[in-house]
Enzyme design. Structure first.
Site, short mmCIF file in Angstrom:
data_model
loop_
_atom_site.label_atom_id
_atom_site.label_comp_id
_atom_site.label_asym_id
_atom_site.label_seq_id
_atom_site.Cartn_x
_atom_site.Cartn_y
_atom_site.Cartn_z
N ASP A 79 0.85 -1.19 0.00
CA ASP A 79 0.00 0.00 0.00
C ASP A 79 0.89 1.25 0.00
O ASP A 79 1.85 1.32 0.78
CB ASP A 79 -0.84 -0.07 1.29
CG ASP A 79 -1.94 0.95 1.37
OD1 ASP A 79 -2.49 1.30 0.32
OD2 ASP A 79 -2.27 1.35 2.50
N GLY A 180 -7.41 8.10 8.06
CA GLY A 180 -7.54 8.36 9.50
C GLY A 180 -8.92 8.84 9.89
O GLY A 180 -9.83 8.94 9.06
N HIS A 209 -9.70 5.04 -0.88
CA HIS A 209 -8.81 5.03 0.29
C HIS A 209 -9.49 5.77 1.43
O HIS A 209 -10.47 6.47 1.24
CB HIS A 209 -7.49 5.73 -0.06
CG HIS A 209 -6.52 4.84 -0.79
ND1 HIS A 209 -5.32 4.46 -0.27
CD2 HIS A 209 -6.60 4.26 -2.00
CE1 HIS A 209 -4.70 3.69 -1.12
NE2 HIS A 209 -5.44 3.54 -2.20
N SER A 212 -11.90 4.17 6.76
CA SER A 212 -12.37 4.22 8.15
C SER A 212 -13.25 5.43 8.39
O SER A 212 -12.95 6.53 7.93
CB SER A 212 -11.18 4.29 9.12
OG SER A 212 -10.45 3.10 9.08
P1 13P Z 1 -8.07 4.54 6.85
O1 13P Z 1 -6.88 4.55 7.75
O2 13P Z 1 -8.86 5.80 6.90
O3 13P Z 1 -8.90 3.33 7.07
O4 13P Z 1 -7.49 4.44 5.36
C1 13P Z 1 -6.72 3.32 5.01
C2 13P Z 1 -6.14 3.42 3.65
O5 13P Z 1 -6.67 4.08 2.78
C3 13P Z 1 -4.89 2.69 3.38
O6 13P Z 1 -4.41 2.94 2.13
#
Ligand code: 13P
Length: 286
Positions: A79, A180, A209, A212
């Site tokens: 990633d 985040g 992306h 969360s």
């Molecule tokens: P979050 O940390 O908001 O879940 O995003 C994760 C992400 O996009 C990893 O590439």
């Protein structure tokens, strides 16, 4: 069925595959248990830092072991790979997919390096995710508000040019989300911009992306609007950290990791199960 087959199905049937990031064995165990219970294909992600902490070789070996033992289709993705060298190392050691994040570069430079990544990865049958439009933030709790302005969103024209020139398999786009969670405020998907991008790039596979903390309604609309892969990290990190804190609450005398970790793992598993159901990837293993 391989990764490509699954995203083709996801696009056709309008569901999305979750990418769940890890930097320890406990989180991996939780994700795999959830996928097994719900019969879902999954992607395991490691950022450069997560893979440096776990070790690239160790991560590949772990995934290979759990894949064999569970019989699940598990894809290992690097990633936000930032350099060609690190991506080449991950590919050579056995990663199944890589994401090159050149979003902070000029479009021309981003295209140039992504083309090199694609050329290298295709020889090893490794899938490549590109990125146009910077996705802000990092996968943790933010005190400060992150504001995604209209000019930060992915420009559909640029996305199309990038895809035509690089031939990436999947494309990460900025449609209003960020990595985040904020202690105040909510994240939203700009569905209008997502649809504009989708209309331009047609059947290109799009990635969301910053998964969360996005309200359910937005996730559902994003999936209907053409998102086939959604990345989740912060919520898993929080479940891990909160679970651990709980197990070390003042009256706890427990000092044996294999005795207090199962509860931490089940807390993370619960989050993953909710996401799998929300993304609609349950019962999709063929
Ligand atoms: P979050 O940390 O908001 O879940 O995003 C994760 C992400 O996009 C990893 O590439």
């Amino acid at each position: 069925m391989n990764f490509r087959d699954y995203i083709i199905e996801a696009q056709k049937e309008k569901w999305a595959i979750g990418q769940f990031n890890i930097s320890n064995l406990e989180t991996l165990k939780a994700i795999v248990a959830a996928a097994q219970k719900l019969k879902s294909p999954i992607i395991i992600g490691t950022s450069e830092n997560e893979s440096k902490f776990l070790g690239l070789e160790e991560t590949v070996a772990l995934i290979s072991a759990v894949r064999k033992k569970s019989g699940l289709p598990i894809i290992l993705n690097l990633d936000h790979g930032k350099t060609l060298d690190y991506i080449k190392e991950a590919v050579s050691l056995g990663y199944d997919a890589v994401h090159f994040d050149g979003s902070k570069l000029s479009l021309a430079e981003n295209i140039d390096i992504t083309k090199k990544v694609v050329e290298f990865a295709y020889r090893k049958k490794v899938l490549v995710e590109g990125e146009v439009g910077i996705i802000f933030g990092s996968s943790e709790l933010h005190e400060e508000k992150i504001e995604v302005k209209k000019e930060d969103l992915t420009d559909p024209e640029k996305a199309l040019k990038f895809i035509n020139e690089t031939k990436v398999d999947t494309l990460a786009v900025n449609v209003g989300t960020f990595h985040g969670l904020e202690t105040t405020g909510e994240k939203h998907v700009n569905i209008k911009r997502l649809k504009e991008i989708k209309n331009k790039v047609k059947n290109q596979f799009l990635v969301l992306h910053g998964g969360s903390g996005i309200p359910e309604k937005d996730i559902k609309e994003a999936v209907r609007g053409g998102i086939v892969k959604i990345n989740i990290n912060t919520e898993l990190r929080l479940a891990f950290t909160e679970g651990l804190k709980k197990s070390f609450s003042e009256d706890s005398k427990e000092s044996v990791p294999y005795k207090y970790m199962p509860e931490v793992i089940s807390g993370i598993q619960k989050v993953v199960e909710e996401k799998i159901k929300l993304f609609g990837s349950n019962n999709k293993i063929k």
